[in-house]
Write a protein that holds these residues in place. Structure first.
Motif, PDB file in Angstrom:
ATOM      1  N   GLY A 110       3.297  16.133   6.386  1.00 21.82           N
ATOM      2  CA  GLY A 110       2.464  15.253   5.574  1.00 21.82           C
ATOM      3  C   GLY A 110       3.278  14.515   4.527  1.00 21.82           C
ATOM      4  N   THR A 111       4.213  15.237   3.874  1.00 22.81           N
ATOM      5  CA  THR A 111       5.091  14.592   2.889  1.00 22.81           C
ATOM      6  C   THR A 111       6.000  13.578   3.560  1.00 22.81           C
ATOM      7  OG1 THR A 111       5.065  16.540   1.469  1.00 22.81           O
ATOM      8  CG2 THR A 111       6.877  14.992   1.149  1.00 22.81           C
ATOM      9  N   ALA A 112       6.538  13.931   4.723  1.00 20.86           N
ATOM     10  CA  ALA A 112       7.392  12.988   5.456  1.00 20.86           C
ATOM     11  C   ALA A 112       6.617  11.734   5.836  1.00 20.86           C
ATOM     12  CB  ALA A 112       7.961  13.659   6.705  1.00 20.86           C
ATOM     13  N   GLY A 113       5.305  11.872   6.059  1.00 21.78           N
ATOM     14  CA  GLY A 113       4.481  10.710   6.368  1.00 21.78           C
ATOM     15  C   GLY A 113       4.478   9.690   5.257  1.00 21.78           C
ATOM     16  N   ALA A 114       4.847  10.100   4.028  1.00 22.97           N
ATOM     17  CA  ALA A 114       4.946   9.163   2.903  1.00 22.97           C
ATOM     18  C   ALA A 114       6.026   8.121   3.140  1.00 22.97           C
ATOM     19  CB  ALA A 114       5.223   9.913   1.608  1.00 22.97           C
ATOM     20  N   LEU A 115       6.976   8.409   4.045  1.00 21.53           N
ATOM     21  CA  LEU A 115       7.992   7.402   4.377  1.00 21.53           C
ATOM     22  C   LEU A 115       7.340   6.158   4.972  1.00 21.53           C
ATOM     23  CD1 LEU A 115      10.673   9.747   6.007  1.00 21.53           C
ATOM     24  CD2 LEU A 115      10.856   8.593   3.783  1.00 21.53           C
ATOM     25  N   THR A 116       6.314   6.354   5.797  1.00 19.67           N
ATOM     26  CA  THR A 116       5.584   5.222   6.362  1.00 19.67           C
ATOM     27  C   THR A 116       4.821   4.484   5.279  1.00 19.67           C
ATOM     28  OG1 THR A 116       5.364   6.327   8.498  1.00 19.67           O
ATOM     29  CG2 THR A 116       3.824   4.545   8.034  1.00 19.67           C
ATOM     30  N   SER A 117       4.173   5.223   4.387  1.00 17.56           N
ATOM     31  CA  SER A 117       3.426   4.588   3.304  1.00 17.56           C
ATOM     32  C   SER A 117       4.359   3.863   2.341  1.00 17.56           C
ATOM     33  CB  SER A 117       2.598   5.627   2.558  1.00 17.56           C
ATOM     34  OG  SER A 117       1.601   6.161   3.400  1.00 17.56           O
ATOM     35  N   ALA A 118       5.523   4.466   2.055  1.00 13.08           N
ATOM     36  CA  ALA A 118       6.485   3.815   1.166  1.00 13.08           C
ATOM     37  C   ALA A 118       6.955   2.491   1.751  1.00 13.08           C
ATOM     38  CB  ALA A 118       7.681   4.736   0.924  1.00 13.08           C
ATOM     39  N   TYR A 119       7.162   2.493   3.052  1.00 11.46           N
ATOM     40  CA  TYR A 119       7.563   1.252   3.722  1.00 11.46           C
ATOM     41  C   TYR A 119       6.465   0.201   3.565  1.00 11.46           C
ATOM     42  CZ  TYR A 119      10.002  -1.511   7.285  1.00 11.46           C
ATOM     43  OH  TYR A 119      10.705  -2.490   7.940  1.00 11.46           O
ATOM     44  N   ALA A 120       5.232   0.634   3.772  1.00  8.72           N
ATOM     45  CA  ALA A 120       4.118  -0.306   3.676  1.00  8.72           C
ATOM     46  C   ALA A 120       3.944  -0.821   2.248  1.00  8.72           C
ATOM     47  CB  ALA A 120       2.840   0.356   4.167  1.00  8.72           C
ATOM     48  N   VAL A 121       4.129   0.058   1.246  1.00  9.94           N
ATOM     49  CA  VAL A 121       4.033  -0.382  -0.146  1.00  9.94           C
ATOM     50  C   VAL A 121       5.092  -1.437  -0.440  1.00  9.94           C
ATOM     51  CG1 VAL A 121       4.354   0.356  -2.547  1.00  9.94           C
ATOM     52  CG2 VAL A 121       2.946   1.716  -1.003  1.00  9.94           C
ATOM     53  N   GLY A 122       6.305  -1.202   0.061  1.00  9.86           N
ATOM     54  CA  GLY A 122       7.360  -2.205  -0.105  1.00  9.86           C
ATOM     55  C   GLY A 122       6.986  -3.530   0.532  1.00  9.86           C
ATOM     56  N   MET A 123       6.311  -3.461   1.674  1.00  8.46           N
ATOM     57  CA  MET A 123       5.863  -4.684   2.335  1.00  8.46           C
ATOM     58  C   MET A 123       4.780  -5.391   1.518  1.00  8.46           C
ATOM     59  SD  MET A 123       7.356  -5.179   5.424  1.00  8.46           S
ATOM     60  CE  MET A 123       6.222  -5.880   6.618  1.00  8.46           C
ATOM     61  N   ILE A 124       3.862  -4.619   0.935  1.00 10.53           N
ATOM     62  CA  ILE A 124       2.774  -5.208   0.151  1.00 10.53           C
ATOM     63  C   ILE A 124       3.332  -5.930  -1.073  1.00 10.53           C
ATOM     64  CG2 ILE A 124       0.729  -4.694  -1.241  1.00 10.53           C
ATOM     65  CD1 ILE A 124       0.388  -2.194   0.582  1.00 10.53           C
ATOM     66  N   VAL A 125       4.181  -5.227  -1.826  1.00  9.60           N
ATOM     67  CA  VAL A 125       4.751  -5.810  -3.035  1.00  9.60           C
ATOM     68  C   VAL A 125       5.738  -6.917  -2.689  1.00  9.60           C
ATOM     69  CG1 VAL A 125       6.152  -5.327  -5.076  1.00  9.60           C
ATOM     70  CG2 VAL A 125       4.432  -3.669  -4.328  1.00  9.60           C
ATOM     71  N   GLY A 126       6.531  -6.656  -1.657  1.00 11.67           N
ATOM     72  CA  GLY A 126       7.600  -7.585  -1.332  1.00 11.67           C
ATOM     73  C   GLY A 126       7.130  -8.883  -0.737  1.00 11.67           C
ATOM     74  N   ALA A 127       6.047  -8.864   0.040  1.00 11.80           N
ATOM     75  CA  ALA A 127       5.634 -10.075   0.737  1.00 11.80           C
ATOM     76  C   ALA A 127       5.406 -11.244  -0.208  1.00 11.80           C
ATOM     77  CB  ALA A 127       4.396  -9.797   1.586  1.00 11.80           C
ATOM     78  N   PRO A 128       4.501 -11.127  -1.195  1.00 12.40           N
ATOM     79  CA  PRO A 128       4.325 -12.269  -2.092  1.00 12.40           C
ATOM     80  C   PRO A 128       5.474 -12.446  -3.077  1.00 12.40           C
ATOM     81  CG  PRO A 128       2.867 -10.480  -2.738  1.00 12.40           C
ATOM     82  CD  PRO A 128       3.516 -10.067  -1.451  1.00 12.40           C
ATOM     83  N   ALA A 129       6.029 -11.322  -3.590  1.00 10.11           N
ATOM     84  CA  ALA A 129       7.069 -11.425  -4.607  1.00 10.11           C
ATOM     85  C   ALA A 129       8.350 -12.037  -4.046  1.00 10.11           C
ATOM     86  CB  ALA A 129       7.355 -10.043  -5.202  1.00 10.11           C
ATOM     87  N   VAL A 130       8.813 -11.513  -2.924  1.00 13.45           N
ATOM     88  CA  VAL A 130      10.054 -12.010  -2.338  1.00 13.45           C
ATOM     89  C   VAL A 130       9.855 -13.423  -1.773  1.00 13.45           C
ATOM     90  CG1 VAL A 130      11.843 -11.583  -0.611  1.00 13.45           C
ATOM     91  CG2 VAL A 130      10.827  -9.666  -1.837  1.00 13.45           C
ATOM     92  N   ALA A 131       8.689 -13.671  -1.180  1.00 11.50           N
ATOM     93  CA  ALA A 131       8.425 -15.009  -0.655  1.00 11.50           C
ATOM     94  C   ALA A 131       8.412 -16.035  -1.772  1.00 11.50           C
ATOM     95  CB  ALA A 131       7.102 -15.027   0.099  1.00 11.50           C
ATOM     96  N   ALA A 132       7.829 -15.683  -2.914  1.00 15.80           N
ATOM     97  CA  ALA A 132       7.812 -16.609  -4.054  1.00 15.80           C
ATOM     98  C   ALA A 132       9.226 -16.841  -4.581  1.00 15.80           C
ATOM     99  CB  ALA A 132       6.918 -16.055  -5.164  1.00 15.80           C
ATOM    100  N   PHE A 133      10.019 -15.759  -4.634  1.00 20.16           N
ATOM    101  CA  PHE A 133      11.389 -15.874  -5.124  1.00 20.16           C
ATOM    102  C   PHE A 133      12.236 -16.766  -4.221  1.00 20.16           C
ATOM    103  CE2 PHE A 133      15.788 -14.221  -4.935  1.00 20.16           C
ATOM    104  CZ  PHE A 133      16.182 -14.466  -6.243  1.00 20.16           C
ATOM    105  N   ALA A 134      12.023 -16.650  -2.907  1.00 23.48           N
ATOM    106  CA  ALA A 134      12.886 -17.341  -1.933  1.00 23.48           C
ATOM    107  C   ALA A 134      12.278 -18.641  -1.413  1.00 23.48           C
ATOM    108  CB  ALA A 134      13.176 -16.406  -0.758  1.00 23.48           C
ATOM    109  N   ARG A 135      11.143 -19.091  -1.969  1.00 21.73           N
ATOM    110  CA  ARG A 135      10.447 -20.238  -1.380  1.00 21.73           C
ATOM    111  C   ARG A 135      11.255 -21.527  -1.465  1.00 21.73           C
ATOM    112  NH1 ARG A 135       7.027 -23.202  -5.143  1.00 21.73           N
ATOM    113  NH2 ARG A 135       5.438 -23.443  -3.529  1.00 21.73           N
ATOM    114  N   ARG A 136      12.232 -21.611  -2.368  1.00 28.61           N
ATOM    115  CA  ARG A 136      13.055 -22.812  -2.479  1.00 28.61           C
ATOM    116  C   ARG A 136      14.336 -22.724  -1.651  1.00 28.61           C
ATOM    117  NH1 ARG A 136      10.986 -26.153  -6.271  1.00 28.61           N
ATOM    118  NH2 ARG A 136       9.503 -25.238  -7.754  1.00 28.61           N
TER     119      ARG A 136
END
Length: 392
Positions: free
Chosen positions: A38-64
């Motif tokens: 169950g704890t190891a399953g947090a690796l999947t959730s951590a990846y998804a959290v990075g995707m959630i935060v990263g998608a708009p933040a990184v896209a905004a940073f790199a849009r130019r």
């Protein structure tokens, strides 16, 4: 479809392999690093959290940035995260590398979705998306099972090294195939970032994002904990886990390609035809998991339905966010990964209940039921005719 779409799909294959591969590696990772499954399953959730935060933040940073430069930087960052992950002996460090890899994946996918949509006419976005997502489905058919097999024979770290190696030809293909500047990179025509974020106040965009999150939560929650179902409930050897992943992946490839031809013109048909069977399929899988032929048949069907419905919702996000040409891909990425983060957490909680290993499958059915209940009052919003799509 343009050749660069297929080159982008190669990179999506590498990233999709990484995103899904933990479904076959969690028991070994948990045992070696001294944590529970169950704890190891947090690796999947951590990846998804990075995707959630990263998608708009990184896209905004790199849009130019020019699209090609951004895509190559993200692929190389993804490679570096996997090298560190393969070498570490610390679960917290491995968790951190999953977040870093997810940030790179989020940035890549956000730019790739926008780039793919810009390469084709507006009424072919669904088909372009199907080509791009074929990288993910091929990952479930070939990459993830191969990773699970490598993990079974040589250890889970070899799978991480293999993903890192896949990034090199992907980066080379992007450098050679994607134009230096794309159709959406005219600075004078690009909306202000504030105007693109303002699209998030549109009710129909919020609706399709919420539906995508729910469907993806069901898919990831069930898929992440598939290995114990195969080995414990069905009583099969662990070498059957890669075969189960292949079956699910083959269904997903069929689903995404069928939906890709329908999602632009008849999204309502895809959702109406795929939603109810998807709802029934997860509980049916829980009830019949002890019977291997039924288990594998239902895995194929659920793979097809999950990706048909899910890819249709991604396409609708891109259509509804047409006023945010550089950020639309990040909205689709973030919405679907809200589900990818929540799904394994919800599924992990059910492992401690009466359902045991089958709890995630029951949870998948419940999540799809919520999605259909949310969709029902708004079903007319998905009755999009060809002339309306073309006119957006």
């Amino acid at each position: 479809m343009p050749l660069p779409l297929y080159l982008l799909a190669v990179a999506v294959f590498a990233m999709g392999t990484s995103e899904f591969m933990l479904a076959g590696l969690l028991p070994d990772i948990a045992a070696e690093l001294g944590v529970s499954i169950g704890t190891a399953g947090a690796l999947t959730s951590a990846y998804a959290v990075g995707m959630i935060v990263g998608a708009p933040a990184v896209a905004a940073f790199a849009r130019r940035w020019p699209a090609r430069s951004a895509l190559v930087v993200f692929v190389l960052a993804f490679l570096a995260a996997h090298v560190v992950g393969a070498a570490t002996t610390s679960f917290p460090v491995l968790l951190a590398t999953r977040v870093a890899a997810a940030l790179a994946n989020a940035g890549f996918l956000a730019v790739a979705l926008t780039t793919a949509a810009a390469m084709v006419p507006v009424d072919r976005k669904g088909r372009a998306l199907a080509v791009l997502l074929s990288g993910t489905t091929m990952a479930t058919i070939a990459g993830v099972p191969a990773g699970a097999l490598l993990g079974s024979l040589l250890g889970w770290r070899v799978t991480f090294w293999a993903v890192a190696a896949l990034c090199l030809p992907a980066a080379l293909g992007i450098l050679r195939g994607v134009p230096a500047r794309g159709a959406q990179e005219n600075e004078q025509e690009r909306p202000a970032l504030r105007a693109e974020f303002a699209q998030l106040t549109r009710p129909r965009l919020i609706l399709v994002m919420a539906l995508g999150a729910l469907v993806n939560a069901a898919t990831f929650g069930s898929f992440t904990f598939l290995a114990p179902v195969v080995t414990d409930t069905a009583g099969l050897d662990e070498l059957w886990v890669p075969f189960a992943l292949v079956v699910f992946g083959a269904g997903s490839l069929l689903g995404v390609n069928v939906a890709g031809r329908l999602s632009d013109r008849r999204p309502g048909l895809v959702l109406a035809a795929g939603g109810p069977p998807l709802l029934v399929g997860w509980p049916a899988l829980a009830l019949l998991a002890e019977v291997p032929p039924a288990l594998f048949a239902l895995l194929f069907v659920q793979g097809a339905l999950s990706f048909a419905v899910g890819s249709t919702l991604i396409a609708r996000v891109l259509h509804e966010a047409a006023g945010a040409p550089t950020m639309a891909g990040s909205y689709a990425t973030a919405a679907l990964n809200v589900g990818a983060a929540a799904g394994p957490l919800i599924a992990a909680a059910t492992l401690r209940g009466q359902g045991g290993d089958l709890g995630p499958l029951w949870a998948g059915g419940a999540l799809v039921a919520v999605a259909l209940l949310v969709l029902l009052p708004f079903r007319d919003a998905f009755a999009v005719g060809r002339e309306r799509v073309a006119g957006r």
